[in-house]
Design a protein around this motif. Structure first.
Motif, short mmCIF file in Angstrom:
data_model
loop_
_atom_site.label_atom_id
_atom_site.label_comp_id
_atom_site.label_asym_id
_atom_site.label_seq_id
_atom_site.Cartn_x
_atom_site.Cartn_y
_atom_site.Cartn_z
N ILE A 137 0.87 -1.17 0.00
CA ILE A 137 0.00 0.00 0.00
C ILE A 137 0.91 1.22 0.00
N PHE A 138 0.80 2.04 -1.03
CA PHE A 138 1.76 3.13 -1.21
C PHE A 138 1.85 4.06 -0.01
N SER A 139 0.70 4.42 0.56
CA SER A 139 0.69 5.38 1.67
C SER A 139 1.37 4.82 2.92
N GLU A 140 1.65 3.51 2.94
CA GLU A 140 2.27 2.89 4.10
C GLU A 140 3.70 2.42 3.81
N MET A 141 4.23 2.78 2.65
CA MET A 141 5.55 2.28 2.24
C MET A 141 6.71 3.12 2.76
N ASP A 142 6.45 4.35 3.15
CA ASP A 142 7.52 5.25 3.57
C ASP A 142 8.57 5.36 2.47
N LEU A 143 8.08 5.51 1.24
CA LEU A 143 8.97 5.61 0.07
C LEU A 143 9.07 7.06 -0.37
N THR A 144 10.28 7.58 -0.43
CA THR A 144 10.50 8.96 -0.87
C THR A 144 10.68 8.99 -2.37
N ILE A 145 9.86 9.77 -3.04
CA ILE A 145 9.97 9.87 -4.50
C ILE A 145 10.14 11.33 -4.91
N GLU A 146 10.64 11.53 -6.13
CA GLU A 146 10.74 12.87 -6.69
C GLU A 146 9.34 13.44 -6.88
N GLN A 147 9.22 14.75 -6.79
CA GLN A 147 7.92 15.38 -7.00
C GLN A 147 7.50 15.25 -8.46
N PRO A 148 6.38 14.61 -8.73
CA PRO A 148 5.94 14.47 -10.12
C PRO A 148 5.42 15.80 -10.67
N HIS A 149 5.66 16.04 -11.94
CA HIS A 149 5.21 17.28 -12.57
C HIS A 149 4.14 17.01 -13.64
N ALA A 150 3.83 15.74 -13.84
CA ALA A 150 2.80 15.34 -14.79
C ALA A 150 2.19 14.03 -14.31
N PRO A 151 0.95 13.72 -14.71
CA PRO A 151 0.29 12.50 -14.21
C PRO A 151 1.08 11.22 -14.47
N ASP A 152 1.80 11.16 -15.59
CA ASP A 152 2.53 9.92 -15.91
C ASP A 152 3.84 9.78 -15.14
N GLU A 153 4.17 10.79 -14.32
CA GLU A 153 5.43 10.73 -13.58
C GLU A 153 5.29 10.11 -12.20
N TRP A 154 4.05 9.91 -11.74
CA TRP A 154 3.88 9.22 -10.45
C TRP A 154 4.48 7.83 -10.52
N ALA A 155 4.04 7.06 -11.51
CA ALA A 155 4.54 5.69 -11.66
C ALA A 155 6.04 5.69 -11.95
N LEU A 156 6.48 6.60 -12.80
CA LEU A 156 7.90 6.69 -13.14
C LEU A 156 8.76 6.93 -11.91
N ASN A 157 8.36 7.90 -11.10
CA ASN A 157 9.17 8.26 -9.92
C ASN A 157 9.12 7.17 -8.85
N ILE A 158 8.00 6.47 -8.75
CA ILE A 158 7.92 5.34 -7.82
C ILE A 158 8.89 4.25 -8.27
N CYS A 159 8.87 3.94 -9.56
CA CYS A 159 9.75 2.90 -10.08
C CYS A 159 11.23 3.27 -9.89
N LYS A 160 11.56 4.54 -10.09
CA LYS A 160 12.94 4.99 -9.91
C LYS A 160 13.37 4.86 -8.46
N SER A 161 12.46 5.15 -7.54
CA SER A 161 12.78 5.05 -6.11
C SER A 161 12.90 3.59 -5.67
N LEU A 162 12.12 2.72 -6.27
CA LEU A 162 12.19 1.30 -5.92
C LEU A 162 13.53 0.71 -6.33
N GLY A 163 14.03 1.13 -7.49
CA GLY A 163 15.28 0.58 -8.01
C GLY A 163 15.05 -0.81 -8.59
N ASN A 164 15.93 -1.22 -9.48
CA ASN A 164 15.87 -2.57 -10.05
C ASN A 164 14.57 -2.84 -10.81
N VAL A 165 13.93 -1.79 -11.33
CA VAL A 165 12.69 -1.96 -12.10
C VAL A 165 13.04 -1.94 -13.58
#
Length: 236
Positions: A137-165
């Motif tokens: 559950i994203f709200s419970e992951m304590d994952l720091t991501i870059e601030q998205p500037h467009a709707p398609d950047e939420w998933a992108l920034n989450i994947c970048k923070s996860l690493g190995n995607v």
């Protein structure tokens, strides 16, 4: 690693589970505004006499801007109502007993959180179908991501923070606003999974009702048949 990110839906349709099965890690994205009359708190099943009806979870009143993670379930006998609605399947669905056991287990949770309820439902259905489900559950992951500037950047920034995607997989509805170049520059392959939904027998004289909840699929198909359906898709 293949990642999928979706809002937490209530007994979603087959395509949602096809996405879960394809991915290695699945994130329920809940820090966004709840949209009324979507799939978070309701879904569709067959109605006796033809057509379909909703099964739904009643929600507490909330301001329009309330996030999914803060949506609360209203205290009333809604589970009893759903089980009553499911009796429409009793005389015609070959897997009625098995499906009822899955639903009973899925709804056996004491929570006011619609996110937690839907997470439990997804876990129990995947367990029944023998689908690995590494979920968060994203709200419970304590994952720091870059601030998205467009709707398609939420998933992108989450994947970048996860690493190995290696791959991010989205339903085909995202084709119109996802920018493949952004993902390629980050070394992530962006794919869209288009499920191929084929009719199955609903044991009724009426026209096939497509796109119903996984509940309907489980009522009329074995686990083996369902898994074949889940593997029937194209990647765009």
């Amino acid at each position: 690693m293949k990642v999928g990110i979706m809002q937490p839906y209530f007994f979603p349709y087959l395509g949602y589970f096809s996405l879960i099965k394809y991915t290695d890690k699945f994130i329920l994205f809940d820090p966004v505004q709840f949209i009324k009359h979507g799939w978070i708190e309701r879904n569709r099943i067959l109605k006796q006499g033809g057509g379909w009806m909703y099964i739904a979870v009643p929600l507490e009143k909330h301001p329009r801007e309330t996030l999914i993670k803060d949506i609360q379930i209203r205290k009333e006998p809604w589970k009893e109502k759903i089980f009553s609605q499911l009796t429409a399947y009793k005389k015609r669905a070959p897997y009625y007993k098995e499906t009822l056991e899955v639903i009973t287990k899925a709804l056996d949770i004491q929570t006011k959180s619609i996110t937690h309820l839907n997470h439990k439902i997804l876990k129990v259905v995947c367990e029944y179908l023998d689908i690995p489900f590494e979920s968060y559950i994203f709200s419970e992951m304590d994952l720091t991501i870059e601030q998205p500037h467009a709707p398609d950047e939420w998933a992108l920034n989450i994947c970048k923070s996860l690493g190995n995607v290696d791959e991010y997989v989205n339903p085909p509805g995202g084709l119109n606003f996802f920018n493949r170049d952004k993902y390629e520059k980050a070394g992530i392959k962006l794919l869209f999974q288009q499920p191929i939904l084929t009719p199955y027998s609903q044991c009724q004289p009426f026209a096939f009702e497509e796109g119903l909840s996984i509940v309907d699929v489980m009522m009329f198909n074995s686990k083996e048949q369902i898994n074949k359906m889940l593997d029937n898709y194209t990647l765009l």
